[in-house]
Design a protein around this motif. Sequence first.
Motif, PDB file in Angstrom:
ATOM      1  N   ASP A  92       7.072  -3.362  -6.085  1.00 45.77           N
ATOM      2  CA  ASP A  92       5.768  -3.417  -5.962  1.00 45.77           C
ATOM      3  C   ASP A  92       5.173  -1.731  -5.764  1.00 45.77           C
ATOM      4  O   ASP A  92       4.180  -1.544  -6.417  1.00 45.77           O
ATOM      5  CB  ASP A  92       5.276  -4.147  -4.976  1.00 45.77           C
ATOM      6  CG  ASP A  92       5.268  -5.576  -4.989  1.00 45.77           C
ATOM      7  OD1 ASP A  92       5.354  -6.018  -6.273  1.00 45.77           O
ATOM      8  OD2 ASP A  92       5.592  -6.484  -3.961  1.00 45.77           O
ATOM      9  N   VAL A  93       6.053  -1.183  -5.089  1.00 39.48           N
ATOM     10  CA  VAL A  93       5.900   0.378  -4.980  1.00 39.48           C
ATOM     11  C   VAL A  93       5.925   1.116  -6.180  1.00 39.48           C
ATOM     12  O   VAL A  93       4.854   1.620  -6.655  1.00 39.48           O
ATOM     13  CB  VAL A  93       6.751   0.816  -3.888  1.00 39.48           C
ATOM     14  CG1 VAL A  93       6.584   2.602  -3.953  1.00 39.48           C
ATOM     15  CG2 VAL A  93       6.344   0.399  -2.493  1.00 39.48           C
ATOM     16  N   ALA A 144       0.779  -1.220   0.080  1.00 40.85           N
ATOM     17  CA  ALA A 144       0.085  -0.060  -0.092  1.00 40.85           C
ATOM     18  C   ALA A 144       0.856   1.181  -0.013  1.00 40.85           C
ATOM     19  O   ALA A 144       1.892   1.271   0.535  1.00 40.85           O
ATOM     20  CB  ALA A 144      -0.853   0.078   1.327  1.00 40.85           C
ATOM     21  N   VAL A 145       0.344   2.166  -0.531  1.00 43.19           N
ATOM     22  CA  VAL A 145       1.105   3.423  -0.685  1.00 43.19           C
ATOM     23  C   VAL A 145       0.045   4.703  -0.417  1.00 43.19           C
ATOM     24  O   VAL A 145      -1.146   4.581  -0.706  1.00 43.19           O
ATOM     25  CB  VAL A 145       1.497   3.506  -2.092  1.00 43.19           C
ATOM     26  CG1 VAL A 145       2.355   4.989  -2.367  1.00 43.19           C
ATOM     27  CG2 VAL A 145       2.573   2.366  -2.294  1.00 43.19           C
ATOM     28  N   LEU A 146       0.648   5.619   0.182  1.00 37.38           N
ATOM     29  CA  LEU A 146      -0.216   6.889   0.152  1.00 37.38           C
ATOM     30  C   LEU A 146       0.412   8.087  -0.694  1.00 37.38           C
ATOM     31  O   LEU A 146       1.302   8.332  -0.377  1.00 37.38           O
ATOM     32  CB  LEU A 146      -0.292   7.365   1.694  1.00 37.38           C
ATOM     33  CG  LEU A 146      -1.578   8.196   2.099  1.00 37.38           C
ATOM     34  CD1 LEU A 146      -2.904   7.586   1.801  1.00 37.38           C
ATOM     35  CD2 LEU A 146      -1.469   8.589   3.673  1.00 37.38           C
ATOM     36  N   VAL A 147      -0.393   8.730  -1.448  1.00 37.90           N
ATOM     37  CA  VAL A 147       0.175   9.908  -2.251  1.00 37.90           C
ATOM     38  C   VAL A 147      -0.691  11.076  -2.138  1.00 37.90           C
ATOM     39  O   VAL A 147      -1.836  10.959  -1.851  1.00 37.90           O
ATOM     40  CB  VAL A 147       0.497   9.270  -3.715  1.00 37.90           C
ATOM     41  CG1 VAL A 147       1.149   8.282  -3.698  1.00 37.90           C
ATOM     42  CG2 VAL A 147      -1.059   9.050  -4.150  1.00 37.90           C
ATOM     43  N   PHE A 186      -4.976   6.409  -1.220  1.00 34.97           N
ATOM     44  CA  PHE A 186      -4.609   5.239  -0.964  1.00 34.97           C
ATOM     45  C   PHE A 186      -4.471   4.221  -2.188  1.00 34.97           C
ATOM     46  O   PHE A 186      -5.477   4.319  -3.036  1.00 34.97           O
ATOM     47  CB  PHE A 186      -5.465   4.514   0.156  1.00 34.97           C
ATOM     48  CG  PHE A 186      -5.101   3.168   0.598  1.00 34.97           C
ATOM     49  CD1 PHE A 186      -4.408   2.896   1.631  1.00 34.97           C
ATOM     50  CD2 PHE A 186      -5.560   1.784  -0.383  1.00 34.97           C
ATOM     51  CE1 PHE A 186      -4.108   1.303   1.868  1.00 34.97           C
ATOM     52  CE2 PHE A 186      -5.124   0.745   0.031  1.00 34.97           C
ATOM     53  CZ  PHE A 186      -4.570   0.510   1.175  1.00 34.97           C
ATOM     54  N   LEU A 187      -3.182   3.763  -2.560  1.00 33.98           N
ATOM     55  CA  LEU A 187      -3.029   3.280  -3.668  1.00 33.98           C
ATOM     56  C   LEU A 187      -2.320   1.698  -3.438  1.00 33.98           C
ATOM     57  O   LEU A 187      -1.613   1.438  -2.459  1.00 33.98           O
ATOM     58  CB  LEU A 187      -2.213   4.053  -4.495  1.00 33.98           C
ATOM     59  CG  LEU A 187      -1.456   3.242  -5.759  1.00 33.98           C
ATOM     60  CD1 LEU A 187      -2.376   2.685  -6.719  1.00 33.98           C
ATOM     61  CD2 LEU A 187      -0.244   4.183  -6.395  1.00 33.98           C
ATOM     62  N   SER A 188      -2.899   0.898  -4.199  1.00 33.00           N
ATOM     63  CA  SER A 188      -2.112  -0.351  -4.029  1.00 33.00           C
ATOM     64  C   SER A 188      -1.991  -0.922  -5.540  1.00 33.00           C
ATOM     65  O   SER A 188      -2.960  -1.267  -6.431  1.00 33.00           O
ATOM     66  CB  SER A 188      -2.939  -1.502  -3.317  1.00 33.00           C
ATOM     67  OG  SER A 188      -2.435  -2.705  -3.244  1.00 33.00           O
ATOM     68  N   ALA A 195       3.249  -2.452   4.052  1.00 37.06           N
ATOM     69  CA  ALA A 195       2.588  -3.778   3.352  1.00 37.06           C
ATOM     70  C   ALA A 195       1.947  -4.706   4.318  1.00 37.06           C
ATOM     71  O   ALA A 195       2.212  -4.624   5.914  1.00 37.06           O
ATOM     72  CB  ALA A 195       3.721  -4.582   2.684  1.00 37.06           C
ATOM     73  N   GLY A 196       1.061  -5.410   4.171  1.00 34.59           N
ATOM     74  CA  GLY A 196       0.393  -6.407   5.129  1.00 34.59           C
ATOM     75  C   GLY A 196       0.304  -7.793   4.514  1.00 34.59           C
ATOM     76  O   GLY A 196       0.718  -7.970   3.224  1.00 34.59           O
ATOM     77  N   LEU A 197      -0.289  -8.678   5.411  1.00 36.07           N
ATOM     78  CA  LEU A 197      -0.349 -10.086   4.691  1.00 36.07           C
ATOM     79  C   LEU A 197      -1.629 -10.643   4.679  1.00 36.07           C
ATOM     80  O   LEU A 197      -2.621 -10.288   5.581  1.00 36.07           O
ATOM     81  CB  LEU A 197       0.240 -10.973   5.787  1.00 36.07           C
ATOM     82  CG  LEU A 197       1.826 -10.948   5.866  1.00 36.07           C
ATOM     83  CD1 LEU A 197       2.440 -11.981   6.973  1.00 36.07           C
ATOM     84  CD2 LEU A 197       2.528 -11.001   4.407  1.00 36.07           C
TER      85      LEU A 197
END
Length: 379
Positions: free
Chosen positions: A277-278, A223-226, A257-259, A301-303
């Motif tokens: 991945d980012v 996950a990325v926050l932009v 929020f981006l994935s 990142a999470g699982l």
Amino acid sequence: MNHADVIVIGAGIAGASVAAHLAEAQRVVLLEREDRAGYHSTGRSAALFTEIYGNTVIRALTRASRKFLFEPPAGFAEGPLTRPRGCLYIATQTQLGSLRDFAALPDVAPATRALEEREALALCPLLREGYVAAALLEPDSSDIDVSALHQGYLRLFRRRAGRLVTNAPVEALERGAPGWTVCAGTERFTAPLVVNAAGAWADEVAALAGLTRVGLQPRRRTAVLVDVPSGMDVSRWPFVNDVDEQFYFKPEGGSLFLSPADETPVEPSDAQPDEWDVATAVERLEAATTLQITRLKARWAGLRTFAPDRTPVVGYSGEGEGFFWLAGQGGYGIQTAPALSRAAAALILESSLPEGLGAELGALSPGRFEALGRVPRER
């Protein structure tokens, strides 16, 4: 209270919710390996309530969870658990077949409506003209306040005299005359029943108990926050999902929020974002929108842990008396938690099942994997 009626292993959303239900009638100890509950998957989820996500069983569990999420019991949370957030599925010209097939599914068709490009751009002006060939809108999906839901279950658990023990990684499980003995952290706990809600570590917990793994696979999700352009109000934008789930984005506190929707197989761990991945997430967002990303506000990142058939594993083990599985929720653990926890508690307490869930029990049973004699995953 080191002797209990039930020991629940794992205090994420699965363990916290079932422990809260069981504590109404049982003495329950809830064990968490980290220093706080919900550190891993639960605490890193940006959950959306959507009744058309996942397979048939997941969708049934989600529908059965709706009432609790939209009308929680009095005192469960300080505010609403959900807030409106439509879900927009977008397709390029080459993805039109995927969109048509998805839209034609029996439980998708009545919950969605088709949109043309101009209608999709009106809902999300950041989308690039010419990128979206067609779209599908699920208007009744909603954001879920994950923290409020999780903390609500933990408060209910404590009010019912349950005991939460943190910094308690399970190191040994043994079945004997008093039932199960669980060595966790610096303490030993005993109970006739163990609930394995250990998330990414659930197969490892079963192996410690001398039972067959069911083939759970943790998968990393980045996950990325932009930032968005100054002055742009994104608060009413929908959750935007590529129909083939190559990426998705949604408003998050004035940012996006981006994935990249990655599912990289990994070992159970404190997941960290991978730079590839980012970069993939950024590249796909820039291709679909007019946004040019020059700075990342945050990355993590999470699982998400899946059974081989991507359906949760819920029920008693056929190999070890008093060992109950509650694992493999994948990316659906938050939106299905109310129904799945009530179903699990009903099976344990031999009480009535939530309405409409009886047909799904066979699909959830761990017996579907134990009969295959699965071996440990390759490392």
